[in-house]
Motif scaffolding. Structure first.
Motif, PDB file in Angstrom:
ATOM      1  N   ASP A  56      16.457  18.074   1.081  1.00 52.75           N
ATOM      2  CA  ASP A  56      16.307  17.134   2.187  1.00 52.75           C
ATOM      3  C   ASP A  56      14.833  16.816   2.414  1.00 52.75           C
ATOM      4  O   ASP A  56      14.027  17.721   2.584  1.00 52.75           O
ATOM      5  N   TYR A  57      14.498  15.528   2.428  1.00 56.03           N
ATOM      6  CA  TYR A  57      13.110  15.166   2.707  1.00 56.03           C
ATOM      7  C   TYR A  57      12.972  13.843   3.430  1.00 56.03           C
ATOM      8  O   TYR A  57      11.891  13.471   3.841  1.00 56.03           O
ATOM      9  N   MET A  58      14.071  13.091   3.602  1.00 55.13           N
ATOM     10  CA  MET A  58      13.977  11.815   4.281  1.00 55.13           C
ATOM     11  C   MET A  58      13.917  12.015   5.788  1.00 55.13           C
ATOM     12  O   MET A  58      14.525  12.942   6.319  1.00 55.13           O
TER      13      MET A  58
ATOM     14  N   TYR B 163       0.847  -1.189   0.000  1.00 56.36           N
ATOM     15  CA  TYR B 163       0.000   0.000   0.000  1.00 56.36           C
ATOM     16  C   TYR B 163       0.885   1.244   0.000  1.00 56.36           C
ATOM     17  O   TYR B 163       1.897   1.301   0.711  1.00 56.36           O
ATOM     18  N   TYR B 164       0.495   2.224  -0.799  1.00 55.81           N
ATOM     19  CA  TYR B 164       1.093   3.557  -0.726  1.00 55.81           C
ATOM     20  C   TYR B 164       0.271   4.325   0.296  1.00 55.81           C
ATOM     21  O   TYR B 164      -0.942   4.497   0.127  1.00 55.81           O
ATOM     22  N   VAL B 165       0.911   4.756   1.387  1.00 56.33           N
ATOM     23  CA  VAL B 165       0.166   5.341   2.503  1.00 56.33           C
ATOM     24  C   VAL B 165       0.807   6.642   2.970  1.00 56.33           C
ATOM     25  O   VAL B 165       1.967   6.933   2.674  1.00 56.33           O
ATOM     26  N   LYS B 166       0.023   7.411   3.728  1.00 56.96           N
ATOM     27  CA  LYS B 166       0.556   8.557   4.449  1.00 56.96           C
ATOM     28  C   LYS B 166       0.079   8.475   5.893  1.00 56.96           C
ATOM     29  O   LYS B 166      -1.046   8.059   6.172  1.00 56.96           O
ATOM     30  N   PHE B 167       0.984   8.832   6.810  1.00 60.40           N
ATOM     31  CA  PHE B 167       0.700   8.805   8.241  1.00 60.40           C
ATOM     32  C   PHE B 167       0.670  10.235   8.773  1.00 60.40           C
ATOM     33  O   PHE B 167       1.538  11.046   8.432  1.00 60.40           O
TER      34      PHE B 167
ATOM     35  N   SER C  53       2.883  18.839  13.657  1.00 61.54           N
ATOM     36  CA  SER C  53       2.222  17.649  13.139  1.00 61.54           C
ATOM     37  C   SER C  53       2.192  17.715  11.617  1.00 61.54           C
ATOM     38  O   SER C  53       1.931  18.776  11.043  1.00 61.54           O
ATOM     39  N   GLN C  54       2.451  16.586  10.959  1.00 56.40           N
ATOM     40  CA  GLN C  54       2.500  16.600   9.504  1.00 56.40           C
ATOM     41  C   GLN C  54       2.319  15.195   8.948  1.00 56.40           C
ATOM     42  O   GLN C  54       2.436  14.200   9.658  1.00 56.40           O
ATOM     43  N   TRP C  55       2.029  15.139   7.633  1.00 60.55           N
ATOM     44  CA  TRP C  55       1.919  13.868   6.939  1.00 60.55           C
ATOM     45  C   TRP C  55       3.310  13.366   6.561  1.00 60.55           C
ATOM     46  O   TRP C  55       4.154  14.134   6.115  1.00 60.55           O
TER      47      TRP C  55
ATOM     48  N   ASN D  40      10.544   3.407   5.512  1.00 64.99           N
ATOM     49  CA  ASN D  40      11.280   4.526   4.936  1.00 64.99           C
ATOM     50  C   ASN D  40      10.314   5.690   4.785  1.00 64.99           C
ATOM     51  O   ASN D  40       9.396   5.641   3.968  1.00 64.99           O
ATOM     52  N   LEU D  41      10.515   6.737   5.566  1.00 61.51           N
ATOM     53  CA  LEU D  41       9.561   7.833   5.650  1.00 61.51           C
ATOM     54  C   LEU D  41      10.045   9.050   4.879  1.00 61.51           C
ATOM     55  O   LEU D  41      11.232   9.381   4.881  1.00 61.51           O
ATOM     56  N   SER D  42       9.108   9.739   4.246  1.00 56.45           N
ATOM     57  CA  SER D  42       9.414  10.924   3.453  1.00 56.45           C
ATOM     58  C   SER D  42       8.421  12.026   3.790  1.00 56.45           C
ATOM     59  O   SER D  42       7.241  11.764   3.991  1.00 56.45           O
ATOM     60  N   VAL D  43       8.906  13.275   3.824  1.00 62.07           N
ATOM     61  CA  VAL D  43       8.011  14.397   4.093  1.00 62.07           C
ATOM     62  C   VAL D  43       7.303  14.854   2.824  1.00 62.07           C
ATOM     63  O   VAL D  43       6.406  15.699   2.884  1.00 62.07           O
TER      64      VAL D  43
END
Length: 268
Positions: free
Chosen positions: A123-125, A87-91, A135-137, A108-111
């Motif tokens: 930079d986004y990792m 699944y492609y997801v956002k938290f 708070s952010q996705w 592996n999290l990305s902003v």
């Protein structure tokens, strides 16, 4: 759509600079040359059509069978039934504890979203040292069997069919891979990797994201999926570009991550 789409993105995780008079100058990847500075603000372009969605992979399989006689019938043990593998997801992350829970799951999290064009690298990792100001996705992909944490809000953006695991593997890869190499995917064994590469290429073509390799040999097609290049810095004393040794790097191509270290020549 702009022609400067970068499907491989390189992120520096650990940067060991021996001289305070060195500035990051450039890096060379297999697809483009870019000038990157630590702390550079990333600039995003258009949203890209996702070639790895279940819908587009099914269309790619149909097109591949029509275009190629060798794929018109069975090409491996049992028919490949394209179903969701990931699944492609956002938290929605509200605090450091929630972020660390996901990192502990080896995600592996990305902003930034994973299906957008990157016009300027930056930079986004996200890792254990990243400080979230609010708070952010955060975006990632997870296996279909992933157990979501209670108390962490999430949204499934798309069902994916990935031809290989998305977790970060060593960049060196399997040098013994050849035309007869097979793998297991979606519960089916004996699937030729060459067929999966053709399927992936067809999906990339259908969605306007395809970049052809130098030739159609398996080694060249594999290298297109594995990043390579140099990391060097400008020495303001000598004026030379010096290799940066011992840099731990992480790369991303759509939903696939890889990791490695630079050698004595700054090569990865």
């Amino acid at each position: 759509m702009l022609n400067s789409k970068r499907h491989w993105t390189l992120i520096t995780l650990m940067f060991l600079v021996l001289s305070c008079n060195k500035d990051v100058e450039s890096l060379q990847t297999d697809s483009s040359q870019a000038t990157v500075a630590l702390g550079e603000k990333i600039i995003l372009g258009e949203q890209l059509e996702n070639p790895y969605s279940v819908k587009n992979m099914r269309l790619a399989l149909q097109a591949l069978k029509k275009a190629s006689k060798k794929y018109a019938s069975k090409t491996f043990k049992g028919d490949l039934n394209i179903q969701t593998t990931d699944y492609y997801v956002k938290f929605w992350i509200e605090n450091k504890e929630q972020k660390n829970l996901l990192i502990a799951d080896s995600l592996n999290l990305s902003v930034i979203p994973l299906d957008v064009e990157i016009e300027q690298e930056g930079d986004y990792m996200v890792d254990e040292n990243t400080e979230l100001k609010q708070s952010q996705w955060l975006y990632t992909s997870v296996e279909k069997e992933y157990q979501f944490h209670q108390g962490i809000k999430y949204e499934i953006l798309e069902d994916l069919f990935l031809i290989e695991p998305s977790e970060a593997e060593e960049i060196e890869g399997d040098e013994q891979e050849n035309e007869n190499t097979t793998t297991t995917l979606a519960g089916k064994s004996g699937i030729p990797k060459n067929f999966l590469y053709d399927l992936e290429d067809q999906a990339l073509k259908l969605t306007g994201n395809y970049t052809p390799p130098e030739n159609n040999k398996l080694a060249a097609r594999r290298s297109k999926r594995k990043p390579k290049g140099y990391i060097k810095v400008l020495n303001t004393v000598t004026g030379n570009l010096d290799p940066v040794v011992g840099v731990k790097i992480k790369t991303r191509r759509w939903f696939k991550w890889a990791k490695g270290w630079t050698n004595s020549r700054g090569y990865y």
